[in-house]
Design an enzyme around this catalytic site. Sequence first.
Site, PDB file in Angstrom:
ATOM      1  N   GLU A 100     -25.218  56.299   9.074  1.00  0.00           N
ATOM      2  CA  GLU A 100     -24.762  55.788   7.788  1.00  0.00           C
ATOM      3  C   GLU A 100     -25.293  56.637   6.641  1.00  0.00           C
ATOM      4  O   GLU A 100     -26.362  57.240   6.754  1.00  0.00           O
ATOM      5  CB  GLU A 100     -25.263  54.345   7.594  1.00  0.00           C
ATOM      6  CG  GLU A 100     -24.816  53.389   8.686  1.00  0.00           C
ATOM      7  CD  GLU A 100     -25.531  52.046   8.625  1.00  0.00           C
ATOM      8  OE1 GLU A 100     -26.089  51.730   7.556  1.00  0.00           O
ATOM      9  OE2 GLU A 100     -25.539  51.341   9.642  1.00  0.00           O
ATOM     10  N   CYS A 113     -28.103  58.807  -0.244  1.00  0.00           N
ATOM     11  CA  CYS A 113     -29.123  58.490   0.751  1.00  0.00           C
ATOM     12  C   CYS A 113     -28.589  58.963   2.095  1.00  0.00           C
ATOM     13  O   CYS A 113     -27.559  58.471   2.572  1.00  0.00           O
ATOM     14  CB  CYS A 113     -29.378  56.984   0.750  1.00  0.00           C
ATOM     15  SG  CYS A 113     -30.675  56.460   1.888  1.00  0.00           S
ATOM     16  N   CYS A 120     -33.822  55.381  15.151  1.00  0.00           N
ATOM     17  CA  CYS A 120     -35.168  55.779  14.741  1.00  0.00           C
ATOM     18  C   CYS A 120     -36.160  55.340  15.799  1.00  0.00           C
ATOM     19  O   CYS A 120     -36.023  54.257  16.374  1.00  0.00           O
ATOM     20  CB  CYS A 120     -35.524  55.136  13.396  1.00  0.00           C
ATOM     21  SG  CYS A 120     -37.141  55.647  12.747  1.00  0.00           S
ATOM     22  N   CYS A 124     -40.299  50.124  13.351  1.00  0.00           N
ATOM     23  CA  CYS A 124     -40.781  49.173  12.347  1.00  0.00           C
ATOM     24  C   CYS A 124     -39.987  47.870  12.491  1.00  0.00           C
ATOM     25  O   CYS A 124     -38.758  47.893  12.444  1.00  0.00           O
ATOM     26  CB  CYS A 124     -40.611  49.750  10.951  1.00  0.00           C
ATOM     27  SG  CYS A 124     -41.513  51.309  10.695  1.00  0.00           S
ATOM     28  N   CYS A 127     -37.135  46.716   9.963  1.00  0.00           N
ATOM     29  CA  CYS A 127     -36.112  47.716   9.640  1.00  0.00           C
ATOM     30  C   CYS A 127     -34.979  47.668  10.654  1.00  0.00           C
ATOM     31  O   CYS A 127     -35.217  47.742  11.870  1.00  0.00           O
ATOM     32  CB  CYS A 127     -36.746  49.105   9.619  1.00  0.00           C
ATOM     33  SG  CYS A 127     -35.570  50.457   9.436  1.00  0.00           S
ATOM     34  N   CYS A 354     -30.159  50.322   5.799  1.00  0.00           N
ATOM     35  CA  CYS A 354     -29.637  51.313   6.733  1.00  0.00           C
ATOM     36  C   CYS A 354     -29.814  50.838   8.162  1.00  0.00           C
ATOM     37  O   CYS A 354     -30.867  50.355   8.555  1.00  0.00           O
ATOM     38  CB  CYS A 354     -30.327  52.653   6.533  1.00  0.00           C
ATOM     39  SG  CYS A 354     -29.553  53.625   5.243  1.00  0.00           S
TER      40      CYS A 354
END
Length: 363
Positions: A100, A113, A120, A124, A127, A354
Amino acid sequence: MSAPRRGKPPRHFVDLSAAERGEAMAQAGQPAFRAKQLATHYFSHLTTDPADMSDLPAAGRDELVGTLFPPLLAPIRTLTADAGTTVKTLWRLHDGVKVESVLMRYPGRATLCVSSQVGCGMACPFCATGQLGLTRNMSAAEIVEQVRLAARALARGEIAGGPGRLSNLVFMGMGEPMANYAAVLAAVRAFIAPQPEGFGVSARNVTVSTVGLVPAIDKLAAEGLPVTLALSLHAPDDALRRELVPITTRWTVDEALDAAKRYYDATARRVSIEYALIRDMNDQGWRADMLAEKLTARGRGWVHVNPIPLNPTPGSIWTASEPAVEAEFVDRLRARGIPTTIRDTRGSDIDGACGQLAAEEGP
C-alpha cells in the site's frame, strides 16, 4: 491458472547502475546516450509508455522500453478521503503480493507514504502490517515506482486541487525500511538525484523511519545524505518497549536514542521520535516525563516528538488514547522544552493504518 511464484522482481531500469544502463544499451544495439533519454522519460516525464518517447527510433522502441520497464505495480483498490486530497492505493506486485501507499495533499505540499517491504517482520502487536508477517523485501524499482505513479497522478491533475508536484516522501508504509537497507538506500538516491537521473526531491524532504535497528542507523549516518531519521520509539522504558516492539530485545531504549543522537551529530538533521499513543498502555503522564528526561539528557534541539493517535485495526485490543490523556502527554513534553506535534492521522475512514487493505484483500 497457477499462482505467480513469489520472488525477485524482473530487472528494471531503476535497478541498474549507470554502467549497467550503458551495457543494456549496447546489448540492444543502441548508443549510450539512449540511457539518458530513457531516464528523462522516467524521472522527468514520469512515463514508461513507448508511445510517449518519440525521440527514440520507432524501430525497436517497444522492445527496448518493454525490456527495461517491465510492469511492477498494478492498482487493485483506490480509496479517497479528505475531499479527495488523501488517496490510498493497494498495489499488486509482479508475483501477486500486495503493498500500500498513501498520497496526502496539503496546502503547499504533497507527501507520499511509501512501502519498502511486503508485510513486516518486526511483529509489533498494534500494527496491521506487523500482524501480516514478512513476505519479502521490495526491490528499489518497486519502491521508486510508487513515487513515479504518485508524481504522475499529481502532475496530471488527478488528485483534488489540480496539477501539482510531489514534494515529500516518507518511509512509513508497510515494512521496516532499515531491514531492506540496500534497496531503500538505492531508492532514496533515486528520489534525491537531480533530474533526469532522479526525481530531484530535496533530501531534507525524505524521511526514513525505523523501529531502532541500531547498526543500520549508524550506517545511514555515514552515508552523507541529509535525510530525516524517524525513530519509532513508542515507549521510554525497556520492559514496555519489548512488548510493543519485540525486535528491540536486541537494543535498549538508551541504545536506540544514543544511535539517533549520533545520527543528528553526523547530519545536523533533527530526529523525529514517533510515539503511537495507546490507551492505558503507554500514555501515562509519568512515561511522558521519563521520555522527556531521556531526550533532554542527550542535549537540546536535536529531536522533535510526534505523538500519533493510534489508528486501531479491526478486532484489535489496542486503541487510541483519550483526548484529555493525549493533551496531558503533549503538555508534559512541551513543559520540558521538547518540540512536540501531534501527527496528522489522515485516512482513518479509509483503513488508514498501513496493512489494513492488504489484510482485507488476503493473499
